[in-house]
Design a protein around this motif. Sequence first.
Motif, PDB file in Angstrom:
ATOM      1  N   ALA A  59       5.741  54.931  59.128  1.00  0.00           N
ATOM      2  CA  ALA A  59       6.819  54.583  58.195  1.00  0.00           C
ATOM      3  C   ALA A  59       8.120  54.396  58.965  1.00  0.00           C
ATOM      4  CB  ALA A  59       6.979  55.683  57.155  1.00  0.00           C
TER       5      ALA A  59
ATOM      6  N   THR B 128       3.396  59.318  61.503  1.00  0.00           N
ATOM      7  CA  THR B 128       3.442  58.194  60.564  1.00  0.00           C
ATOM      8  C   THR B 128       3.982  56.938  61.235  1.00  0.00           C
ATOM      9  OG1 THR B 128       4.295  57.455  58.418  1.00  0.00           O
ATOM     10  CG2 THR B 128       5.751  58.822  59.758  1.00  0.00           C
TER      11      THR B 128
ATOM     12  N   LEU C 224       4.189  59.556  51.981  1.00  0.00           N
ATOM     13  CA  LEU C 224       4.375  58.383  52.843  1.00  0.00           C
ATOM     14  C   LEU C 224       3.254  57.367  52.642  1.00  0.00           C
ATOM     15  CD1 LEU C 224       5.533  60.253  56.068  1.00  0.00           C
ATOM     16  CD2 LEU C 224       6.950  58.840  54.572  1.00  0.00           C
TER      17      LEU C 224
ATOM     18  N   ALA D 115      -0.012  57.798  57.405  1.00  0.00           N
ATOM     19  CA  ALA D 115       0.569  59.119  57.692  1.00  0.00           C
ATOM     20  C   ALA D 115      -0.542  60.143  57.770  1.00  0.00           C
ATOM     21  CB  ALA D 115       1.584  59.516  56.624  1.00  0.00           C
TER      22      ALA D 115
END
Length: 451
Positions: free
Chosen positions: A325, A323, A270, A277
């Motif tokens: 993301a 994370t 990630l 992350a």
Amino acid sequence: MKYILLIFGLGLALIFLISTITSIAERQKRATFLSFLGLILLPTLYIAPLFFQNEAPHYYSYALIVLSITFIIALLYNPYNPNYKTSTPNHIFDERDTMFSRMELVPGTEKFNQYYATKPENKEKDNLFRQQPGLLSPKAVFYNPLAFNAADANFYTVSKLGPFINDKVSSSKVEIDAEDLSIFVKEWVKKLGAIDVGICLMKDYHYYHTKGRRETYGKKITPRYKYGIALTVEMSEQMIKVAPKGSVIMESAEQYLKSGVIAVTLAAFLRNLGYEAQAHIDGNYEVICPLVARDAGLGEIGRMGLLMTHNLGPRVRIAVVTTNAPLQPYNGKVGDESVIEFCTKCKKCAENCPSQSIPYDDRSISDNTLRWKINSESCFTYWTKVGTDCGRCIQVCPYSHPNNLMHNMIRFGIKHSKLFRIMALHLDDLFYKRKPPLGKLPYWVEYKPSK
């Protein structure tokens, strides 16, 4: 009517045939005998009347069909009971209060004195485990130089992953759809060896508020990640069934390492995509993994305080990656009231706990949260006496049986039928005993000193 009896008879025969084959494969002599007995006797109740034409068996057949249909209808009854509702924590925990943090405190040091100055009620209880040989000690009750040193090697390797749980993020960010990335992460992590993977929105109660391990002791934790990815890996049923002997900590350490490697790899992936992350693995947690996993749809918290997963019960180890993301979090029902109800009635882990650390009572308010709270001090003291992380509660749990057709059918029934939950409790005691005897170590783990 003959066809109905035949269908019921063949259905029962198929169920008990699967049970017999499963029990043979698992080398469970008692379960094999009872399954074979059921295979011979119960289908006969339905098939035998087909060979008679007189009036008495005719009435018997009608009665058998009515009773069977009534039983099936009863199996479909699964009312919602708010008493077994999943509880959302209303408390943020301090990692310094965990037994693993308190284990690291050295008498006479500043950390030791500061902790017990603020928590004097814990000092006398903790002095009990300090009087014991300790985890993986050669003086422990279940000392096995092969299993203990293998476990120590795994824990050592896990500790070396610490510098890699968080690192620099790539300056080049890859723009990707949240659904596509979520699918990739779940499938890839399973390919890496995880049994199950889930994603949730991170909440404050998922985090500790203060670190309690090693060089990060006393560091405040500021939640900063939007998503948590929880993954589980399986602990071998063969290694766990002899708990609390040496193979259990050997297996536990191995799966901490396996889950740690997967989590560290996922976090690096990630960051390569350009997103922050951080991996949370053994010895390097900022989150309470079972709560993250539960809210990611992987199970429910049971009586023993562990995550009860869908297909392996508590026989797993968990790691988490947090994370920012773009991900698609689990949006289904959190928790499972059927697990809470089953654990409320079962109590098998409490009865088999060597240190009697698991409560017999129903859930109660502890730390502003409705839950079962184990006696972590007496539990850990037993660990330091025998040298392993025990695992007896995991071994005897009805949810911990192998992930196969027969046991998954039973798990399905437990989840969807109130009557089946009651039946399953008694059947598990009948087939596997209320207090199962300790198994034998795998032959290759047994230590035989040279003469």
